[in-house]
Structures are given as structure tokens and as C-alpha cells.
Design a protein around this motif. Structure first.
Motif, PDB file in Angstrom:
ATOM      1  N   GLY A 156      -0.031  -9.176 -21.542  1.00  0.00           N
ATOM      2  CA  GLY A 156      -1.441  -8.533 -22.260  1.00  0.00           C
ATOM      3  C   GLY A 156      -0.535  -7.338 -22.782  1.00  0.00           C
ATOM      4  N   TYR A 210      -2.595  -8.096 -26.493  1.00  0.00           N
ATOM      5  CA  TYR A 210      -4.058  -8.817 -26.486  1.00  0.00           C
ATOM      6  C   TYR A 210      -4.718  -7.252 -26.182  1.00  0.00           C
ATOM      7  CZ  TYR A 210      -7.939 -10.758 -24.382  1.00  0.00           C
ATOM      8  OH  TYR A 210      -9.003 -11.254 -24.440  1.00  0.00           O
ATOM      9  N   PHE A 211      -4.047  -6.602 -25.079  1.00  0.00           N
ATOM     10  CA  PHE A 211      -5.281  -4.823 -25.139  1.00  0.00           C
ATOM     11  C   PHE A 211      -5.071  -3.904 -25.645  1.00  0.00           C
ATOM     12  CE2 PHE A 211      -4.702  -6.630 -20.929  1.00  0.00           C
ATOM     13  CZ  PHE A 211      -5.598  -7.361 -19.901  1.00  0.00           C
ATOM     14  N   ARG A 247      -7.995  -5.618 -28.041  1.00  0.00           N
ATOM     15  CA  ARG A 247      -9.138  -5.265 -27.796  1.00  0.00           C
ATOM     16  C   ARG A 247      -9.498  -3.446 -27.812  1.00  0.00           C
ATOM     17  NH1 ARG A 247     -12.207  -8.041 -27.762  1.00  0.00           N
ATOM     18  NH2 ARG A 247     -12.287  -9.890 -26.432  1.00  0.00           N
ATOM     19  N   GLY A 294      -6.044  -6.147 -17.358  1.00  0.00           N
ATOM     20  CA  GLY A 294      -6.944  -5.497 -18.737  1.00  0.00           C
ATOM     21  C   GLY A 294      -8.263  -4.637 -17.569  1.00  0.00           C
ATOM     22  N   LEU A 298     -10.855  -3.215 -20.131  1.00  0.00           N
ATOM     23  CA  LEU A 298     -10.568  -4.048 -21.028  1.00  0.00           C
ATOM     24  C   LEU A 298     -10.377  -5.240 -20.666  1.00  0.00           C
ATOM     25  CD1 LEU A 298      -8.209  -1.442 -23.188  1.00  0.00           C
ATOM     26  CD2 LEU A 298     -10.323  -1.789 -23.837  1.00  0.00           C
ATOM     27  N   VAL A 337     -10.562  -9.264 -20.025  1.00  0.00           N
ATOM     28  CA  VAL A 337     -10.429 -10.848 -20.913  1.00  0.00           C
ATOM     29  C   VAL A 337     -11.426 -11.566 -21.096  1.00  0.00           C
ATOM     30  CG1 VAL A 337      -8.219 -12.616 -20.726  1.00  0.00           C
ATOM     31  CG2 VAL A 337      -7.920 -10.262 -19.931  1.00  0.00           C
TER      32      VAL A 337
END
Ligand SMILES: C[S@@+](CC[C@H](N)C(=O)[O-])C[C@H]1O[C@@H](n2cnc3c(N)ncnc32)[C@H](O)[C@@H]1O
Length: 261
Positions: free
Chosen positions: A52, A55-56, A59, A94, A99, A101
Motif C-alpha cells: 500500500g 495507495y496510501f 489517499r 491503513g 487512512l 482502505v
């Protein structure tokens, strides 16, 4: 300057095992924020989540309302029973970072088997598509087709591991993609690890955004030519990389951001 997001990039992100490093994190930041400012709408999609790290970052930059669709096999360490450890570590990262998912938008499976309509049905058109899944030619071919067919007109595709001798077929896949597009797509930016492409009509706009981004001012912007288009190659001198690595290894990640001002 984006001080909170820069702090996140140089500190929190380093706590997640993964591959995106500060120069590309700063390119992601510059492109995504500039798109927002210019009302160039659309979702974010990524192939290749791992634990991630990217991904994070998406975000953090996009906030809780951003639609982020993420695709991965999530099969690292998998046993016949239970949740795959890769997926639980991703969710746990996350929670730890505050943060969460959005699991409705996570696809666990082989990206090369997906149809564009499956993505568009979930998130609509994509303004930023990161490709970092399978690294063989067949993966890059299938993933770039998926990206092309789900991309908004003004969308950007970021290809990971281009020009990396460890993954030569990625470079072939990206070159094939650009050449087969017959000039419809062209590269506008390159870093040590990634190549960024867009539709020809937006090449000038993205070239300007990269040239004028405050967050990218620390890099040498070297004009390069790649398959018929001008590309800004962001050079990160070895001296800075060494200072940065030393700071990270000696527990001074909070100060490492200064190396990139
Ligand atoms: C290099 S890692 C991604 C790194 C991540 N973007 C980051 O920022 O740390 C590659 C990921 O691609 C996934 N992957 C490999 N082949 C795939 C495929 N055919 N479909 C979906 N995911 C795939 C792997 O499970 C792995 O998690």
C-alpha cells in the motif's frame, strides 16, 4: 509548499514496505494537485498495491472523497485457509496511518483478466493510472490497454520500473505501447524509476506543470527525447540520494525532507 503531505512522504510512507521513493511521490503530488486545480476530473487507479505504499500516498493526497481503485493478486504468503497475509498487512497499514482502505474499490485478482467496463462501472473514467503489477511483456501489454481504455482524455499513466535492467520487458512494453498508439500517446516525464505518459493533446500542459512545480524544483530538469516527444528527465544527483539514505538509516526521516527542497 505542501508541508503536511511532504512530511507524510518523507516520514510516514517510509514505514510501509514498498517501492515508491520521494522523487516519484513528489511527481504524483504535483500532477494530482494540478489536475484538481484545473478541474481535470476523474478517479485514480493502480495495478500493483503490494503493502500500500503508493495507495496510501494517493489517499493522503486525494483525501477521503477520492475514488481510488486498486488491483493486486494479494497472494504473497497465501495459505489455503484464511485471509492472505499481504492483504491483511495492507489493511493494517491503513489503520495504523489513519487512512482506511475503501474495500469496495479493491479488486483481488489478475489485472490481465479485467475488462475496462469493470473499472468504469466502479469509478468512471480515470485521471491518473499507476501501472506497477506484473513486470513481463504480457502484463505490461494488458495493463496498458486497460489503462488506455479507462483513461479520461486528460489522464496520465505512470509506468513503474521503466529502463530498469532487472525488468527489461517493462521497457519493451512501454515502447510498444507508445509506438502502437501511432503518436496518440507520448511520454512527458521520466525519473530514475518511472515514465509518465499522456495523450498528445495534453503533452504541452503536463510539460509545463512539471517545469513549474514548486515540489519538483529540487531536481535538475533535463530535456530528453523519447520516441518523437520531448521528455523532462528529473535527475536526482547521487549526493542528495546519499544524504537522504543516511538520514533515513540514522532515524532522522523527519529531517530528510530538507534534502529535497
Ligand atoms: C512492485 S509491487 C507494487 C509496489 C507498490 N506499487 C508500492 O508502491 O509499493 C508489485 C505488485 O504487483 C502484484 N502483481 C503481480 N502480478 C500481478 C497481476 N497479474 N495482477 C495483479 N497484481 C499483480 C504483486 O502481487 C505485487 O504486490
Amino acid at each position: 509548499m505542501n508541508s503536511a503531505i511532504r512530511k507524510f512522504i518523507f516520514h510516514d510512507l517510509q514505514t510501509i514496505e514498498g517501492y515508491i521513493d520521494p522523487p516519484d511521490a513528489l511527481v504524483f503530488l504535483s500532477l494530482l494537485q494540478s489536475q484538481k486545480k484545473r478541474k481535470l476530473g476523474g478517479a485514480i487507479a493502480e495495478i500493483g498495491v503490494f503493502y500500500g505504499r503508493s495507495y496510501f500516498l494517493f489517499r493522503k493526497i486525494g483525501g477521503s472523497d477520492e475514488k481510488i481503485l486498486a488491483i493486486d493478486l494479494f497472494d504473497i504468503g497465501q495459505t489455503p485457509e484464511g485471509m492472505p497475509p499481504q492483504y491483511s498487512r495492507f489493511l493494517e497499514n491503513g489503520r495504523r496511518l489513519g487512512l482506511p482502505v475503501d474495500e469496495e474499490l479493491i479488486i483481488r485478482g489478475d489485472s490481465t483478466m479485467l475488462e475496462p467496463s469493470q473499472l468504469i462501472g466502479k469509478i468512471g473514467k480515470v485521471r491518473f493510472f499507476s501501472i506497477d503489477g506484473g513486470h513481463m511483456l504480457q502484463h505490461v501489454m494488458a495493463d496498458s490497454r486497460l489503462a488506455m481504455e479507462t483513461l479520461a482524455d486528460h489522464g496520465v499513466i505512470a509506468f513503474d520500473d521503466t529502463f530498469n535492467p532487472a525488468w527489461p520487458e517493462v521497457t519493451v512494453g512501454v515502447a510498444d505501447f507508445l509506438r502502437k498508439s501511432g503518436g496518440a500517446f507520448s511520454a512527458f516525464c521520466m525519473t530514475k524509476y518511472k515514465t509518465y505518459v499522456c495523450r498528445r493533446e495534453f503533452h504541452e500542459l503536463y510539460t509545463e506543470l512539471i517545469a513549474n512545480s514548486v515540489d519538483l524544483a529540487a531536481f535538475d530538469h533535463v530535456e530528453t527525447e523519447f520516441l518523437g516527444s520531448k521528455v523532462a528527465r528529473l535527475h536526482n544527483p547521487i549526493s542528495r540520494r546519499m544524504v537522504y539514505e543516511l538520514m533515513i538509516r540514522s532515524g532522522m526521516s523527519a529531517f530528510s525532507e530538507r534534502a529535497y527542497r
